[in-house]
Design an enzyme around this catalytic site. Structure first.
Site, PDB file in Angstrom:
ATOM      1  CB  CYS A 177       4.840   1.993   7.544  1.00  0.00           C
ATOM      2  SG  CYS A 177       4.465   3.516   6.675  1.00  0.00           S
ATOM      3  CG  LEU A 178       6.735   0.908   1.597  1.00  0.00           C
ATOM      4  CD1 LEU A 178       6.259   1.279   0.196  1.00  0.00           C
ATOM      5  CD2 LEU A 178       7.830  -0.144   1.532  1.00  0.00           C
ATOM      6  CG  HIS A 229       0.157   6.844   5.538  1.00  0.00           C
ATOM      7  ND1 HIS A 229       1.229   7.279   6.274  1.00  0.00           N
ATOM      8  CD2 HIS A 229       0.387   5.522   5.315  1.00  0.00           C
ATOM      9  CE1 HIS A 229       2.078   6.276   6.470  1.00  0.00           C
ATOM     10  NE2 HIS A 229       1.587   5.187   5.900  1.00  0.00           N
ATOM     11  N   GLY A 252       0.840  -1.186   0.000  1.00  0.00           N
ATOM     12  CA  GLY A 252       0.000   0.000   0.000  1.00  0.00           C
ATOM     13  C   GLY A 252       0.876   1.237   0.000  1.00  0.00           C
ATOM     14  CD  GLN A 301       3.344   5.640   2.779  1.00  0.00           C
ATOM     15  OE1 GLN A 301       2.377   5.136   2.230  1.00  0.00           O
ATOM     16  NE2 GLN A 301       4.280   4.933   3.361  1.00  0.00           N
ATOM     17  CG  HIS A 305      -0.951   1.181   7.172  1.00  0.00           C
ATOM     18  ND1 HIS A 305      -0.058   0.660   8.096  1.00  0.00           N
ATOM     19  CD2 HIS A 305      -0.224   2.047   6.399  1.00  0.00           C
ATOM     20  CE1 HIS A 305       1.140   1.196   7.879  1.00  0.00           C
ATOM     21  NE2 HIS A 305       1.071   2.023   6.854  1.00  0.00           N
ATOM     22  CD  GLU A 306      -1.131   2.532   2.691  1.00  0.00           C
ATOM     23  OE1 GLU A 306      -0.643   3.675   2.651  1.00  0.00           O
ATOM     24  OE2 GLU A 306      -0.450   1.526   2.993  1.00  0.00           O
TER      25      GLU A 306
HETATM   26 ZN    ZN Z   1       2.399   3.309   5.879  1.00  0.00          ZN
END
Ligand code: ZN
Length: 188
Positions: free
Chosen positions: A100-101, A146, A45, A50, A142-143
């Site tokens: 998470c990236l 963000h 995701g 991000q 989760h996204e």
């Molecule tokens: Zn994330």
């Protein structure tokens, strides 16, 4: 085009992202770039903040893993969500191990509802109301966090966050190594 991913400590990750409309410039190219960036970083995701864009856009993409075959099966499950809104949460609260990236090297169990009903526009600005469950529900929540300036580590207990302090500081100061390209607020 693969874009750099911003790390914990970058101010864009903390902004409440803005809704967009169908006139957003080069939207199709941007969505393609987000999928490319997400897959290149082996993520499932990616939210626009991000990649340092504070807009309400996210991509999801993964394949189901078959434990018996020890391999990925079936077509990739992909979604593009624009201006997504969780209209209902359903089922039990469940722990699931998240990463998470933007927070490389940290994986922790996070408690979230098992299912959610999400209303969103796809990349062609068609409106969908979809009930998501399992991994898809998990990634979407989760996204969407963000898009509201929230990162999964915010949802951990104060004790857990204290234990992770050094690791988090390393990410903030750009010391954590990743195989994909990152962009930090403090390291140009
Ligand atoms: Zn994330």
């Amino acid at each position: 085009m693969i874009l750099p991913i911003v790390g914990l400590g970058h101010p864009t990750l903390r902004k409440v992202a803005q809704p967009i409309n169908a006139d957003y410039p080069d939207l199709q190219q941007l969505v393609d770039n987000m999928f490319e960036t997400m897959y290149a970083a082996e993520g499932v995701g990616l939210a626009a903040p991000q990649i340092d864009l504070p807009i309400r856009l996210l991509t999801i993409g993964y394949r189901n893993y078959d434990e018996k075959l020890k391999d990925y099966v079936g077509d990739p499950i992909e979604r593009t969500m624009i201006n997504p809104e969780i209209v209902e949460s359903k089922g039990e609260m469940q722990y699931y191990n998240e990463g998470c990236l933007s927070v490389p090297g940290i994986h922790e169990d996070v408690l979230r509802p098992e299912s959610v009903v999400v209303r969103y526009y796809d990349r062609n600005f068609q409106l969908h109301t979809e009930e998501l469950t399992g991994l898809l529900a998990r990634i979407a929540q989760h996204e969407i966090d963000h898009l509201n300036g929230k990162v999964f580590v915010d949802r951990l207990s104060p004790l857990k966050r204290t234990l992770l302090k050094r690791k988090m500081n390393d990410i903030v100061s750009g010391k954590t190594r990743t195989f994909y390209r990152m962009k930090y607020a403090t390291k140009k």
